[in-house]
Design an enzyme around this catalytic site. Structure first.
Site, PDB file in Angstrom:
ATOM      1  N   SER A  99      49.982  66.361  57.300  1.00  0.00           N
ATOM      2  CA  SER A  99      49.707  67.594  58.045  1.00  0.00           C
ATOM      3  C   SER A  99      51.037  68.191  58.476  1.00  0.00           C
ATOM      4  O   SER A  99      51.711  67.661  59.364  1.00  0.00           O
ATOM      5  CB  SER A  99      48.832  67.302  59.274  1.00  0.00           C
ATOM      6  OG  SER A  99      47.549  66.892  58.880  1.00  0.00           O
ATOM      7  N   LYS A 174      43.954  73.171  58.040  1.00  0.00           N
ATOM      8  CA  LYS A 174      44.119  71.953  58.845  1.00  0.00           C
ATOM      9  C   LYS A 174      44.594  72.297  60.255  1.00  0.00           C
ATOM     10  O   LYS A 174      44.166  71.678  61.245  1.00  0.00           O
ATOM     11  CB  LYS A 174      45.110  71.004  58.172  1.00  0.00           C
ATOM     12  CG  LYS A 174      45.414  69.737  58.985  1.00  0.00           C
ATOM     13  CD  LYS A 174      44.152  68.919  59.266  1.00  0.00           C
ATOM     14  CE  LYS A 174      44.423  67.757  60.215  1.00  0.00           C
ATOM     15  NZ  LYS A 174      45.241  66.683  59.643  1.00  0.00           N
ATOM     16  N   LYS A 242      52.274  67.465  67.690  1.00  0.00           N
ATOM     17  CA  LYS A 242      52.943  68.116  66.553  1.00  0.00           C
ATOM     18  C   LYS A 242      52.041  69.185  65.942  1.00  0.00           C
ATOM     19  O   LYS A 242      52.473  70.308  65.652  1.00  0.00           O
ATOM     20  CB  LYS A 242      53.328  67.056  65.525  1.00  0.00           C
ATOM     21  CG  LYS A 242      53.946  67.568  64.240  1.00  0.00           C
ATOM     22  CD  LYS A 242      52.942  67.657  63.086  1.00  0.00           C
ATOM     23  CE  LYS A 242      52.342  66.320  62.739  1.00  0.00           C
ATOM     24  NZ  LYS A 242      51.393  66.408  61.598  1.00  0.00           N
TER      25      LYS A 242
END
Length: 296
Positions: A99, A174, A242
């Site tokens: 990701s 995502k 993140k």
């Protein structure tokens, strides 16, 4: 001899290890590399082959799968003389399941094309349990022909596999996924504290809530974490921090307002600053408890 493509797997963490093992169970020949020796030993015990370097792992691979924490790690394993692009054979398919930022995926696909290597960005959702059970949701960016070629392999790892658009599209979807999950966990955490302070049977309350419109995959997966205060990492706060940075930055670039998401991003950041970054993201409950006066 198997007619399945030879697979190199780079990154054998919480998600990567069970995913690579599912490929091995399905008959794929998997050669893996990661930095932790115990993870390489686990791969070998499962029937895979441990490599001593990225170059060794990818040299003969038809498909290279990467599953590492963030953009800097993807760039570190992809570029340079010891990286994937310099050592994978021309015509290989690189499926990055990390990701990362959409732009990192776009840049990687462009650089790989110059080496004759095709790329799909294919991040996943479902956490450790989804990886183990091979029921991940996989959102893909790239060319239709490459997606079609990769689909049998992806179907070994997940249940919902969708081509979302050109390079970077998988990462954009995502990012949206991580926004929804974080806000959902935060809402569940607030409900848990409210219910407990009200003296309600928490297990009964969560059961009935999960059977109605308030129900969700998040509540199903994380209910026991809340009940047992078990925050063993399935998906760490550090990683969700993140990801919230990725989605807030990407949204700013396209002019999309994320008022609730921005608040939850700050709550995730504060939890991390208090030393809980290594816990599961359901530990957002701890932040709500602190705000509600509990000593956590």
């Amino acid at each position: 001899m198997s007619t399945l493509p030879k697979v190199a797997w780079i990154g054998l963490g919480i998600m990567g290890s069970p995913m690579s093992e599912n490929l091995i169970k399905a008959g794929y020949q998997v050669t893996g590399f990661t930095l932790e020796q115990e993870k390489l030993d686990r791969l070998s015990a499962a029937g895979g082959t441990a490599a001593g370097s990225i170059a060794e792992a990818v040299r003969d691979a038809d498909v290279v799968v990467t599953m590492v924490p963030a953009s800097p790690q993807v760039e570190a394993i992809a570029y340079g003389p010891d990286g994937i692009l310099e050592n994978a054979k021309s015509g290989a398919l690189l499926v990055d399941m990390s990701s990362i930022t959409p732009q990192t995926s776009v840049d990687l696909a462009k650089a790989a094309k110059d080496k004759g290597i095709r790329v799909l960005d294919a991040p996943v959702s479902g956490g450790e349990a989804g990886a183990v059970e091979a029921v991940l949701s996989i959102m893909v960016g790239g060319e239709q022909a490459d997606f079609d070629e990769a689909r049998p392999l992806l179907e070994t790892l997940g249940k919902t596999i969708v081509l979302c658009g050109p390079h970077g599209s998988g990462q954009t979807v995502k990012a949206a996924n991580q926004l929804i999950v974080a806000v959902n966990i935060q809402a569940c955490a607030e409900a848990v504290v409210f219910l407990e302070k009200s003296g309600v049977d928490l297990k009964a309350a969560l059961d009935v809530l999960n059977g109605g419109l308030a129900g969700s995959t998040v509540l199903t997966r994380k209910k026991d974490n809340f009940l047992d205060r078990d925050f063993k990492p399935g998906f760490r706060i550090d990683l969700h921090h993140k990801d919230m940075g990725i989605v807030t930055d990407a949204a700013r670039n396209v002019g999309a307002a994320l008022p609730v998401g921005a608040v939850v991003a700050q709550l995730v950041a504060s939890l991390r600053a208090q030393g809980d970054g290594g816990l599961d993201h359901s530990a957002l409950l701890r932040a709500v408890e602190r705000l509600s006066g509990a000593q956590v």
